[in-house]
Design a protein around this motif. Structure first.
Motif, short mmCIF file in Angstrom:
data_model
loop_
_atom_site.label_atom_id
_atom_site.label_comp_id
_atom_site.label_asym_id
_atom_site.label_seq_id
_atom_site.Cartn_x
_atom_site.Cartn_y
_atom_site.Cartn_z
N VAL A 17 -66.68 -30.06 -71.84
CA VAL A 17 -66.11 -30.23 -70.47
C VAL A 17 -64.80 -30.02 -70.63
N PRO A 18 -63.92 -29.26 -69.75
CA PRO A 18 -62.61 -28.87 -69.67
C PRO A 18 -61.70 -29.99 -69.56
N THR A 19 -60.70 -30.12 -70.33
CA THR A 19 -59.49 -31.11 -70.35
C THR A 19 -58.15 -30.83 -69.95
N CYS A 44 -57.23 -35.99 -70.24
CA CYS A 44 -58.22 -36.25 -69.28
C CYS A 44 -59.46 -35.15 -69.28
N PHE A 45 -60.50 -35.50 -69.03
CA PHE A 45 -61.56 -34.42 -68.70
C PHE A 45 -61.60 -34.25 -67.44
N LEU A 46 -61.76 -33.05 -66.94
CA LEU A 46 -61.80 -32.40 -65.48
C LEU A 46 -63.25 -32.50 -65.07
N LEU A 70 -63.13 -30.54 -59.14
CA LEU A 70 -62.12 -30.08 -58.33
C LEU A 70 -62.34 -29.98 -57.06
N ILE A 71 -61.57 -30.67 -56.36
CA ILE A 71 -61.66 -30.85 -54.65
C ILE A 71 -60.51 -30.11 -53.89
N PRO A 72 -60.60 -29.13 -53.07
CA PRO A 72 -59.68 -28.61 -52.28
C PRO A 72 -59.30 -29.33 -51.14
N LEU A 73 -58.34 -29.60 -50.60
CA LEU A 73 -57.84 -30.23 -49.69
C LEU A 73 -56.49 -29.77 -48.95
N ASP A 74 -56.40 -29.26 -47.70
CA ASP A 74 -55.11 -28.75 -47.27
C ASP A 74 -54.65 -27.74 -48.07
N ASP A 75 -55.21 -26.92 -48.46
CA ASP A 75 -54.71 -25.75 -49.31
C ASP A 75 -54.29 -26.31 -50.93
N LYS A 76 -54.66 -27.27 -51.08
CA LYS A 76 -54.31 -27.98 -52.65
C LYS A 76 -55.47 -28.25 -53.29
N ASP A 77 -55.28 -28.03 -54.51
CA ASP A 77 -56.81 -28.52 -55.48
C ASP A 77 -56.17 -29.79 -56.22
N TYR A 78 -57.27 -30.92 -55.79
CA TYR A 78 -57.10 -32.09 -56.53
C TYR A 78 -58.14 -32.19 -57.37
N ALA A 79 -57.86 -32.68 -58.60
CA ALA A 79 -58.70 -33.06 -59.73
C ALA A 79 -58.96 -34.31 -59.75
N LEU A 80 -60.32 -34.83 -60.05
CA LEU A 80 -60.83 -35.86 -60.38
C LEU A 80 -61.15 -36.05 -61.99
N LEU A 81 -60.29 -36.71 -62.34
CA LEU A 81 -60.17 -36.95 -64.10
C LEU A 81 -60.98 -38.28 -64.58
N THR A 82 -61.25 -38.03 -65.77
CA THR A 82 -61.56 -39.29 -66.68
C THR A 82 -60.84 -39.07 -68.23
N PRO A 83 -60.20 -40.46 -68.19
CA PRO A 83 -59.36 -40.42 -69.74
C PRO A 83 -60.25 -39.86 -70.83
#
Length: 178
Positions: free
Chosen positions: A12-14, A27-29, A32-45
């Motif tokens: 899993v990418p970090t 964190c592990f990636l 990836l969630i695109p919102l309003d032309d920005k990419d948000y990442a949901l991560l776990t340590p």
């Protein structure tokens, strides 16, 4: 964009996420969630997140939500963890523990009678500082971090921005599960 997931090698990418104070958390990636032309990442340590609680006989453990990284309590926690070949890391977002931890026995967790706090945490170590008992607890629920990705860099999402995007991220994740 879809979930990154494991790559060809099964890894899993970090991502290294940084907070406003310049502290990092590897964190592990997870998503990836695109919102309003920005990419948000949901991560776990990558390392195990821990929470510091004040313990007192006859009372529920009291979560200490903010603590300075130079706090003497953390120095004592460092020493206690070193006895177990573990290291306390003062990371962005949360304290983490680096080292080999024993996996909790799921049957043992189900059999224990639990209070509200002990349902979601497992005691890792307890220790005394100036006649007050403290404990480092591992959250049993998944611990997620939200970051905004910009040019391959992860910036911790906090405060108002977090309050605005968090419900939208939850909706997006629910939609993906369907």
């Amino acid at each position: 964009m879809t979930a990154p997931g494991p790559n060809i090698n099964g890894e899993v990418p970090t991502v290294l996420v940084r907070d406003d104070e310049g502290r990092d958390l590897l964190c592990f990636l997870e998503q990836l969630i695109p919102l309003d032309d920005k990419d948000y990442a949901l991560l776990t340590p990558v390392d195990t997140p821990v929470s510091l609680f004040r313990l007192s006989e006859g009372n529920d453990p009291e979560l200490i939500e903010t603590i300075a990284s130079s706090e003497p309590i953390l120095s004592v926690a460092d020493v206690v963890l070193q006895e177990h070949d573990l290291t306390l890391v003062r990371s962005a977002v949360t304290l983490t523990v680096n080292g080999e931890l024993d996996e909790p026995d799921p049957e043992e967790l189900e059999d224990e009678e639990t209070d509200d706090d002990s349902e979601t945490y497992e005691l890792l170590v307890s220790f005394m500082v100036q006649e007050q008992e403290y404990g480092l607890y591992i959250p049993l629920d998944p611990f997620f971090v939200v970051a905004r990705m910009t040019d391959g860099q992860a910036k911790l999402v906090e405060g108002e921005e977090f309050d605005q995007v968090q419900p939208r991220i939850e909706v997006e994740l629910e939609d993906r599960e369907l």
